[in-house]
Design a protein around this motif. Sequence first.
Motif, short mmCIF file in Angstrom:
data_model
loop_
_atom_site.label_atom_id
_atom_site.label_comp_id
_atom_site.label_asym_id
_atom_site.label_seq_id
_atom_site.Cartn_x
_atom_site.Cartn_y
_atom_site.Cartn_z
N SER A 74 -25.52 7.74 -14.51
CA SER A 74 -25.57 9.07 -13.91
C SER A 74 -26.60 9.17 -12.80
O SER A 74 -26.58 10.12 -12.02
CB SER A 74 -25.91 10.12 -14.98
OG SER A 74 -27.29 10.05 -15.35
N ALA B 108 -30.36 15.15 -16.74
CA ALA B 108 -29.41 14.95 -17.84
C ALA B 108 -29.98 15.52 -19.14
O ALA B 108 -31.19 15.54 -19.35
CB ALA B 108 -29.10 13.48 -18.01
N SER C 190 -16.57 12.36 -17.62
CA SER C 190 -16.24 13.67 -18.18
C SER C 190 -17.43 14.62 -18.09
O SER C 190 -17.26 15.84 -17.94
CB SER C 190 -15.80 13.52 -19.65
OG SER C 190 -16.85 12.97 -20.44
N SER C 191 -18.65 14.09 -18.17
CA SER C 191 -19.84 14.93 -18.06
C SER C 191 -20.09 15.35 -16.62
O SER C 191 -20.61 16.43 -16.36
CB SER C 191 -21.07 14.19 -18.57
OG SER C 191 -20.93 13.85 -19.93
N LEU D 279 -25.20 18.50 -19.57
CA LEU D 279 -25.07 17.82 -20.85
C LEU D 279 -24.32 16.52 -20.63
O LEU D 279 -23.19 16.51 -20.13
CB LEU D 279 -24.33 18.71 -21.85
CG LEU D 279 -24.13 18.11 -23.24
CD1 LEU D 279 -25.47 17.83 -23.91
CD2 LEU D 279 -23.29 19.05 -24.11
N LEU D 280 -24.94 15.41 -21.00
CA LEU D 280 -24.36 14.09 -20.78
C LEU D 280 -23.85 13.52 -22.10
O LEU D 280 -24.62 13.33 -23.05
CB LEU D 280 -25.42 13.16 -20.18
CG LEU D 280 -24.99 11.72 -19.92
CD1 LEU D 280 -23.88 11.66 -18.87
CD2 LEU D 280 -26.17 10.87 -19.49
N ASP D 281 -22.53 13.26 -22.15
CA ASP D 281 -22.01 12.58 -23.33
C ASP D 281 -21.90 11.09 -23.03
O ASP D 281 -22.54 10.58 -22.13
CB ASP D 281 -20.67 13.19 -23.77
CG ASP D 281 -19.59 13.08 -22.70
OD1 ASP D 281 -19.73 12.22 -21.80
OD2 ASP D 281 -18.63 13.84 -22.76
N THR E 192 -19.80 9.39 -18.37
CA THR E 192 -20.30 10.15 -17.23
C THR E 192 -19.17 10.80 -16.45
O THR E 192 -19.36 11.82 -15.79
CB THR E 192 -21.09 9.24 -16.27
OG1 THR E 192 -20.30 8.09 -15.94
CG2 THR E 192 -22.37 8.76 -16.94
N TRP F 199 -19.54 26.17 -17.78
CA TRP F 199 -19.01 25.32 -18.86
C TRP F 199 -17.54 25.65 -19.06
O TRP F 199 -17.19 26.82 -19.02
CB TRP F 199 -19.79 25.54 -20.17
CG TRP F 199 -19.39 24.51 -21.19
CD1 TRP F 199 -18.52 24.67 -22.23
CD2 TRP F 199 -19.85 23.15 -21.24
NE1 TRP F 199 -18.40 23.51 -22.92
CE2 TRP F 199 -19.20 22.54 -22.34
CE3 TRP F 199 -20.72 22.39 -20.46
CZ2 TRP F 199 -19.41 21.21 -22.68
CZ3 TRP F 199 -20.93 21.07 -20.79
CH2 TRP F 199 -20.28 20.50 -21.90
N PRO G 150 -17.64 21.38 -17.82
CA PRO G 150 -18.05 20.79 -16.54
C PRO G 150 -16.99 21.01 -15.47
O PRO G 150 -15.83 20.63 -15.66
CB PRO G 150 -18.20 19.29 -16.88
CG PRO G 150 -18.52 19.27 -18.34
CD PRO G 150 -17.74 20.40 -18.93
N HIS H 65 -23.75 23.36 -19.49
CA HIS H 65 -24.06 23.22 -20.93
C HIS H 65 -23.37 24.36 -21.67
O HIS H 65 -23.29 25.48 -21.16
CB HIS H 65 -25.58 23.29 -21.13
CG HIS H 65 -26.04 22.84 -22.47
ND1 HIS H 65 -25.85 23.60 -23.61
CD2 HIS H 65 -26.71 21.72 -22.86
CE1 HIS H 65 -26.38 22.96 -24.64
NE2 HIS H 65 -26.90 21.82 -24.22
#
Length: 202
Positions: free
Chosen positions: A95, A79, A64-65, A57-59, A62, A41, A43, A17
């Motif tokens: 995820s 998440a 990229s997170s 942190l989940l955008d 998945t 950070w 990821p 994060h």
Amino acid sequence: MSALIQNLRNMRVAVVHPRDQDGDDLVRQLQRIGCQVQVVWPPPAQLPLPLDAVFFLLDRDTRSSMPWRMSDLQVAHIAIVDYENPTVLKALLDSSAHGVLVRPIRASGVLANLVLALSQRGYEGRLLAKIAKLEDTLRTRREVEKATRLLMSLRSLTEDEAYQFIRKQATAKRVPIGTMAASIINAHAMLIELGRENPSDD
């Protein structure tokens, strides 16, 4: 469960994060619980193992997170999402998270999510171990049955005689019966292959 709660102070936790207000609040709360916390950070391609849990942190994507493969890791994962819409919810399901926090992060939900995620991961691990054991048992049974049929055909034995032969050989060599059955199958396959490579001259 009581053992899990007692061991929280020994838990190794990664927080994926940004170092913003939410990230700092999460880290402080985990440290209050007594966890050993690492912040990473952006990821990373691989998480700093060994770990017991990871908050990430989940955008909407998945990949990229979570550039790592969660299925390869024996850790609980929680998440962190900004909002709830169909795209984010799909990413959350993809995820396979064991827990979820919604920003802004509040201290009151961190411990509950961590305990729940660790408990779920432990249960999941036990189920996977049982499945692996069942698969191994089925594989052994299939190999014993195949080796039994081979001996019945090659040596004109009854089913019981063929099985008893495999069992006695396994006992004599001090190996599992499945290992002996696999050896018989492999030896037969090798003899067939050798026969193909070296056909007799007529």
